[in-house]
Design a protein around this motif. Structure first.
Motif, PDB file in Angstrom:
ATOM      1  N   TYR A   1      -6.097   0.730   4.615  1.00 41.14           N
ATOM      2  CA  TYR A   1      -7.558   0.857   4.837  1.00 41.14           C
ATOM      3  C   TYR A   1      -8.270   0.124   3.695  1.00 41.14           C
TER       4      TYR A   1
ATOM      5  N   TYR B   1      -1.081  -6.004   5.486  1.00 41.43           N
ATOM      6  CA  TYR B   1      -1.360  -4.497   5.523  1.00 41.43           C
ATOM      7  C   TYR B   1      -0.611  -3.513   5.406  1.00 41.43           C
TER       8      TYR B   1
ATOM      9  N   GLN C   1      -8.320  -3.522   4.285  1.00 35.28           N
ATOM     10  CA  GLN C   1      -9.055  -4.018   5.096  1.00 35.28           C
ATOM     11  C   GLN C   1     -10.557  -4.052   4.749  1.00 35.28           C
TER      12      GLN C   1
ATOM     13  N   SER D   1      -8.067  -1.758  13.427  1.00 35.80           N
ATOM     14  CA  SER D   1      -7.854  -2.467  12.368  1.00 35.80           C
ATOM     15  C   SER D   1      -8.549  -3.854  12.434  1.00 35.80           C
TER      16      SER D   1
END
Length: 450
Positions: A393, A384, A396, A127
């Motif tokens: 996700y 997150y 990101q 990540s």
């Protein structure tokens, strides 16, 4: 007081004006004083002894030393460093003490570096934020409530806070450039194969997709990045290039700029006003020497699906000690990789190669493609992880919408700070070289440094 510049520190070490032991003790003190940033997950107890041996070697073999002899640095906790545990940022795997160095660590030890420890990473490097279940999150030295990025987040925090002069990172989807941009540093993602240790096991993954991850420097400026690049390669090229006439003479490049992202087919991608202003400032600096124009780019709409498959394909093969101790994102990505058939994985790899060829085809109409480094300022720690893995996700991708396409293409790219937000947080520009000219990118970074 030691210089902030790694090049100046290297020159002082080489001239005998400062000892390795003095430099190492200084940086160990900086690490101790800033433990609350969470940059380091392991600090070496042998660093001062190693520095003392480096000083002895300096006296005996002054003319036959490595490019970074006696200089302190650290490594991400995704690779082995002899005598230190390797956690991969995961509570689900064993944490053995490494008996030998990774290829990159061995290469830099041969150049004389003193290893101060291992720095924080996200689980398996997945990540763009360096938070996991085994240690405190890595925080941004410029705003400790915010993330230092990932996966080289601990490295970026350590360099930005003066805990190490310069740091080797790895970049599989933006993992050098994202934290560098978040912490106000220069971050260089070299082309695939430029660092010899990156391709010891080949240029593709087990399914036929291009290898995504390469090693690259995080540094305060282009000269420091060039120094580390030369050490990582074992050849003198980039630093002499930047210290010569090349940066001054480089002019009239055709630079195409764009805020179009290959993730726009599935996510809303918005560049904040502050990020747009910093991007525009970078373009204005470039326009003083080069031809800057809007690039009309059109990316494949199935890129997000193909990249997601290629990015997670290898997770199913990681041996776990306790699968229940995986973080939410790694657990979900591993589940998807286990459910993906060999045929589907191979098809995704084939498709990503086709998309990569199209990236290069479009970008090659220009000498350089310019994008924002990031879509906005670094998010808060914990930003997150408040919802599902899918939301994690998505966030990101929205924060770093221009990063992974460079890894897929195997091209080179650099991020350079070109402005700040209203709160004083760094923002910058990304420059992509479709012809993989790292020297040109470093020279451009030197030209637009603010």
């Amino acid at each position: 007081m030691l210089p902030l510049s790694a090049v100046k520190l290297r020159d002082q070490l080489a001239a005998g004006e400062i000892s390795s032991r003095e430099a190492t003790a200084h940086h160990l003190q900086r690490i101790d004083e800033q433990r609350s940033l969470g940059a380091f997950v392991h600090v070496s107890e042998a660093a001062l002894d190693a520095a003392a041996r480096a000083d002895e070697a300096f006296v005996k073999n002054r003319g036959q030393l490595g490019r970074m002899h006696g200089m302190p640095t650290a490594f991400k906790d995704l690779g082995d460093v002899a005598g230190m545990p390797t956690t991969h940022g995961s509570a689900a795997v064993e944490h053995p003490v490494a008996t030998r160095d990774s290829a990159l660590a061995a290469r830099l030890r041969a150049e004389g570096v003193i290893v101060l420890g291992k720095t924080q990473v996200p689980e398996f490097g997945l990540s763009s934020y360096s938070e996991n279940l085994i240690a405190a999150p890595s925080r941004n030295p410029l705003a400790p409530q915010r993330s230092s990025g990932g996966s080289s987040g601990g490295q970026a925090a350590a360099v930005a806070a003066g805990m190490i002069p310069v740091g080797p990172g790895s970049d599989g989807g933006g993992s050098v450039r994202i934290p560098a941009a978040a912490c106000g540093l220069v971050g260089l993602k070299p082309s695939l194969g430029r660092i010899p240790s990156d391709v010891l096991e080949g240029y593709s993954d087990g399914f036929g997709a291009p290898k995504l991850t390469v090693s690259g420097p995080l540094a305060h400026d282009a000269l420091d990045a060039a120094l580390l690049m030369d050490a990582m390669r074992g050849t003198d090229h980039y630093l002499p290039l930047l210290r010569g006439r090349y940066p001054e003479e480089l002019a009239n490049l055709r630079i195409g700029y764009s805020t179009h992202s290959p993730f726009q087919s599935v996510y809303e991608i918005t560049v904040s006003p502050d990020a747009q202003q910093a991007f525009s400032a970078g373009l204005k600096l470039l326009a003083q020497r080069h031809q800057v124009e809007l690039a009309k780019l059109a990316y494949a709409e199935d890129y997000p699906e193909a990249f997601g498959a290629v990015w997670t394909n290898g997770l199913k093969d990681i041996p776990l000690q306790d699968e229940s101790r995986l973080g939410a994102l790694a657990r979900e990505f591993r589940r998807r990789s286990q459910q993906r058939s060999l045929q589907a994985a191979t098809q995704a790899a084939t498709r990503i190669r086709q998309i990569a060829a199209d990236f290069i085809r479009q970008w090659s109409a220009y000498d350089v493609i310019a994008t924002p480094a990031l879509s906005g300022v670094p998010p808060m720690v914990g930003h997150y992880t408040q919802g599902s893995a899918e939301r994690d996700y998505m966030l990101q991708c929205q924060y770093s919408p221009y990063s992974s396409m460079v890894n897929v293409s195997s091209a080179a790219a650099i991020t350079v700070p070109t402005g700040t937000s209203k709160e004083g947080l760094p923002l910058g520009i990304q420059l992509i070289s479709p012809r993989s000219d790292e020297g040109m990118l470093l020279a451009l970074a030197l030209q637009i440094s603010v």
